[in-house]
Design a protein around this motif. Structure first.
Motif, PDB file in Angstrom:
ATOM      1  N   ALA A 101       0.820  -1.213   0.000  1.00  0.00           N
ATOM      2  CA  ALA A 101       0.000   0.000   0.000  1.00  0.00           C
ATOM      3  C   ALA A 101       0.854   1.263   0.000  1.00  0.00           C
ATOM      4  N   SER A 102       1.884   1.304   0.832  1.00  0.00           N
ATOM      5  CA  SER A 102       2.720   2.504   0.892  1.00  0.00           C
ATOM      6  C   SER A 102       3.526   2.680  -0.390  1.00  0.00           C
ATOM      7  N   LEU A 103       3.951   1.571  -1.004  1.00  0.00           N
ATOM      8  CA  LEU A 103       4.673   1.658  -2.277  1.00  0.00           C
ATOM      9  C   LEU A 103       3.750   2.150  -3.386  1.00  0.00           C
ATOM     10  N   ALA A 104       2.505   1.680  -3.410  1.00  0.00           N
ATOM     11  CA  ALA A 104       1.552   2.134  -4.423  1.00  0.00           C
ATOM     12  C   ALA A 104       1.346   3.639  -4.334  1.00  0.00           C
ATOM     13  N   LEU A 105       1.148   4.145  -3.118  1.00  0.00           N
ATOM     14  CA  LEU A 105       0.958   5.589  -2.939  1.00  0.00           C
ATOM     15  C   LEU A 105       2.218   6.347  -3.338  1.00  0.00           C
ATOM     16  N   ALA A 106       3.370   5.843  -2.929  1.00  0.00           N
ATOM     17  CA  ALA A 106       4.628   6.526  -3.262  1.00  0.00           C
ATOM     18  C   ALA A 106       4.841   6.589  -4.776  1.00  0.00           C
ATOM     19  N   ARG A 107       4.519   5.523  -5.483  1.00  0.00           N
ATOM     20  CA  ARG A 107       4.658   5.529  -6.945  1.00  0.00           C
ATOM     21  C   ARG A 107       3.816   6.644  -7.572  1.00  0.00           C
ATOM     22  N   VAL A 108       2.553   6.750  -7.121  1.00  0.00           N
ATOM     23  CA  VAL A 108       1.652   7.759  -7.678  1.00  0.00           C
ATOM     24  C   VAL A 108       2.161   9.168  -7.372  1.00  0.00           C
ATOM     25  N   VAL A 119       9.779  12.177  -2.667  1.00  0.00           N
ATOM     26  CA  VAL A 119       8.797  11.279  -2.056  1.00  0.00           C
ATOM     27  C   VAL A 119       9.543  10.107  -1.436  1.00  0.00           C
ATOM     28  N   THR A 120       9.314   9.879  -0.147  1.00  0.00           N
ATOM     29  CA  THR A 120       9.968   8.785   0.564  1.00  0.00           C
ATOM     30  C   THR A 120       8.951   8.091   1.461  1.00  0.00           C
ATOM     31  N   ILE A 121       9.378   6.962   2.020  1.00  0.00           N
ATOM     32  CA  ILE A 121       8.549   6.222   2.973  1.00  0.00           C
ATOM     33  C   ILE A 121       9.274   6.195   4.308  1.00  0.00           C
ATOM     34  N   ASP A 126       4.279   5.419   6.735  1.00  0.00           N
ATOM     35  CA  ASP A 126       4.021   6.826   6.408  1.00  0.00           C
ATOM     36  C   ASP A 126       4.703   7.177   5.092  1.00  0.00           C
ATOM     37  N   VAL A 127       3.974   7.848   4.219  1.00  0.00           N
ATOM     38  CA  VAL A 127       4.561   8.352   2.980  1.00  0.00           C
ATOM     39  C   VAL A 127       4.777   9.852   3.141  1.00  0.00           C
ATOM     40  N   ARG A 128       5.959  10.324   2.722  1.00  0.00           N
ATOM     41  CA  ARG A 128       6.315  11.723   2.947  1.00  0.00           C
ATOM     42  C   ARG A 128       6.678  12.414   1.632  1.00  0.00           C
ATOM     43  N   MET A 129       6.356  13.685   1.579  1.00  0.00           N
ATOM     44  CA  MET A 129       6.812  14.548   0.483  1.00  0.00           C
ATOM     45  C   MET A 129       7.564  15.704   1.102  1.00  0.00           C
ATOM     46  N   GLY A 130       8.746  15.968   0.564  1.00  0.00           N
ATOM     47  CA  GLY A 130       9.543  17.051   1.113  1.00  0.00           C
ATOM     48  C   GLY A 130       9.848  16.878   2.583  1.00  0.00           C
ATOM     49  N   GLY A 131       9.927  15.633   3.031  1.00  0.00           N
ATOM     50  CA  GLY A 131      10.262  15.342   4.424  1.00  0.00           C
ATOM     51  C   GLY A 131       9.104  15.428   5.390  1.00  0.00           C
ATOM     52  N   GLY A 136      -0.770   8.021   5.163  1.00  0.00           N
ATOM     53  CA  GLY A 136      -0.506   6.965   6.130  1.00  0.00           C
ATOM     54  C   GLY A 136      -1.330   5.726   5.814  1.00  0.00           C
ATOM     55  N   ILE A 137      -0.791   4.590   6.227  1.00  0.00           N
ATOM     56  CA  ILE A 137      -1.413   3.294   5.969  1.00  0.00           C
ATOM     57  C   ILE A 137      -1.717   2.629   7.304  1.00  0.00           C
ATOM     58  N   LEU A 138      -2.863   1.975   7.389  1.00  0.00           N
ATOM     59  CA  LEU A 138      -3.210   1.180   8.567  1.00  0.00           C
ATOM     60  C   LEU A 138      -3.720  -0.165   8.090  1.00  0.00           C
ATOM     61  N   ILE A 139      -3.159  -1.252   8.635  1.00  0.00           N
ATOM     62  CA  ILE A 139      -3.595  -2.604   8.284  1.00  0.00           C
ATOM     63  C   ILE A 139      -4.172  -3.265   9.536  1.00  0.00           C
ATOM     64  N   GLU A 140      -5.363  -3.822   9.400  1.00  0.00           N
ATOM     65  CA  GLU A 140      -5.946  -4.622  10.468  1.00  0.00           C
ATOM     66  C   GLU A 140      -6.357  -5.950   9.867  1.00  0.00           C
ATOM     67  N   SER A 141      -5.881  -7.053  10.460  1.00  0.00           N
ATOM     68  CA  SER A 141      -6.105  -8.371   9.880  1.00  0.00           C
ATOM     69  C   SER A 141      -6.713  -9.334  10.882  1.00  0.00           C
ATOM     70  N   SER A 142      -7.471 -10.274  10.362  1.00  0.00           N
ATOM     71  CA  SER A 142      -7.961 -11.412  11.125  1.00  0.00           C
ATOM     72  C   SER A 142      -7.619 -12.644  10.310  1.00  0.00           C
ATOM     73  N   LEU A 143      -6.572 -13.323  10.720  1.00  0.00           N
ATOM     74  CA  LEU A 143      -6.063 -14.448   9.947  1.00  0.00           C
ATOM     75  C   LEU A 143      -6.455 -15.747  10.641  1.00  0.00           C
ATOM     76  N   ALA A 144      -7.631 -16.248  10.245  1.00  0.00           N
ATOM     77  CA  ALA A 144      -8.187 -17.441  10.869  1.00  0.00           C
ATOM     78  C   ALA A 144      -7.395 -18.682  10.467  1.00  0.00           C
ATOM     79  N   GLU A 145      -7.384 -19.671  11.347  1.00  0.00           N
ATOM     80  CA  GLU A 145      -6.734 -20.939  11.057  1.00  0.00           C
ATOM     81  C   GLU A 145      -7.374 -21.565   9.813  1.00  0.00           C
ATOM     82  N   GLY A 146      -6.556 -21.938   8.855  1.00  0.00           N
ATOM     83  CA  GLY A 146      -7.096 -22.507   7.633  1.00  0.00           C
ATOM     84  C   GLY A 146      -7.379 -21.482   6.570  1.00  0.00           C
ATOM     85  N   GLY A 147      -7.560 -20.213   6.968  1.00  0.00           N
ATOM     86  CA  GLY A 147      -7.665 -19.130   6.011  1.00  0.00           C
ATOM     87  C   GLY A 147      -9.036 -18.860   5.436  1.00  0.00           C
TER      88      GLY A 147
END
Length: 264
Positions: A101-108, A119-121, A126-131, A136-147
């Motif tokens: 996600a952060s790489l996708a935003l940085a590319r754009v 543009v840096t990460i 966090d993605v930054r421009m001019g420092g 910002g990216i937030l990931i929330e996951s629920s990785l159940a057994e077996g998927g």
């Protein structure tokens, strides 16, 4: 279209967003909220209704927007992008979502900046421009057994056409596209570009590719003495590198290595 015309037509709703996307997976379903507490919370509710992978939740305003470790994300109406994506990557690929996600935003943003602003990460999300922080990216996951019931929600906030100087707590550390480029940016066009990049990277990850090398090349954290607030802990040390999952490897003052996971 002039910049003024772009601003006048910069209106978002479900139909406009759907028509503006060219992706095949991301945005298959779009849910738009004029105001909501958090697009992350709305996306999480949708998992209970078996919403399809690629469901996109967009809001004009968040009253309780948040970043990592429940930090507040300033979310004024009508000027920025706030959205969350429901993905079902399974446990094998979930660790790469922050990098994706952060790489996708940085590319754009790099294409938009065209060398006018660096543009840096900042590890990990966090993605930054001019420092200064622009997204910002937030990931929330629920990785159940077996998927079978596993899911990940990828949230993103991007400062587009607002003035961080109006907010005393972020004015010295945040920026926006309008501030960096000197003119307004059409939010739908920006959203479409981000979705295109995210889909390309996500599908590549699911085929077994890694985005770690390109992502790491944009990190402005590496090679410096850093102070990292990680949950309740604060670590200080030399940012030596990142591993394949995006975890940060710090060399502490006693010479020992401390690895901090990008997600917890």
């Amino acid at each position: 279209m002039t910049h003024n015309e772009a601003m006048l037509s910069d209106h978002l709703d479900e139909e406009i967003i759907k028509r503006g996307l060219s992706t095949s997976l991301l945005g298959r379903r779009v849910d738009y909220f004029r105001t909501t507490e958090s697009t992350m919370d709305e996306a999480r509710k949708m998992t209970l209704d078996n919403a399809p992978e690629g469901t996109l939740v967009v809001a004009e305003e968040q009253t309780s927007g948040r970043g990592r470790f429940q930090r507040t994300w300033v979310s004024p109406p009508d000027v920025n992008l706030y959205f969350s994506l429901l993905l079902r990557p399974g446990p094998d690929y979930a660790s790469q979502l922050t990098m994706m996600a952060s790489l996708a935003l940085a590319r754009v943003l790099r294409r938009l900046a065209q060398e006018s602003s660096e543009v840096t990460i900042k590890w990990p999300n966090d993605v930054r421009m001019g420092g200064k922080k622009i997204g910002g990216i937030l990931i929330e996951s629920s990785l159940a057994e077996g998927g079978a019931d596993s899911f990940s929600i990828v949230g993103m906030g991007v400062n587009v056409n607002f003035d961080p100087g109006e907010y005393s707590d972020i004015k010295d550390i945040a920026t926006s596209l309008q501030r960096e480029l000197g003119h307004p940016i059409h939010r739908l066009h920006l959203l479409r570009a981000i979705m295109d990049e995210m889909e390309e990277l996500y599908l590549a990850i699911r085929q077994g590719s890694s985005v770690q090398k390109e992502w790491a090349s944009l990190l402005d954290t590496l090679g410096h003495q850093v102070r990292v607030a990680w949950g309740e802990q604060v670590y200080e040390g030399y940012a030596q590198g990142v591993d394949e999952d995006g975890s940060l490897v710090l060399r502490l003052s006693d010479g020992s290595l401390q690895t901090l996971a990008a997600e917890r």
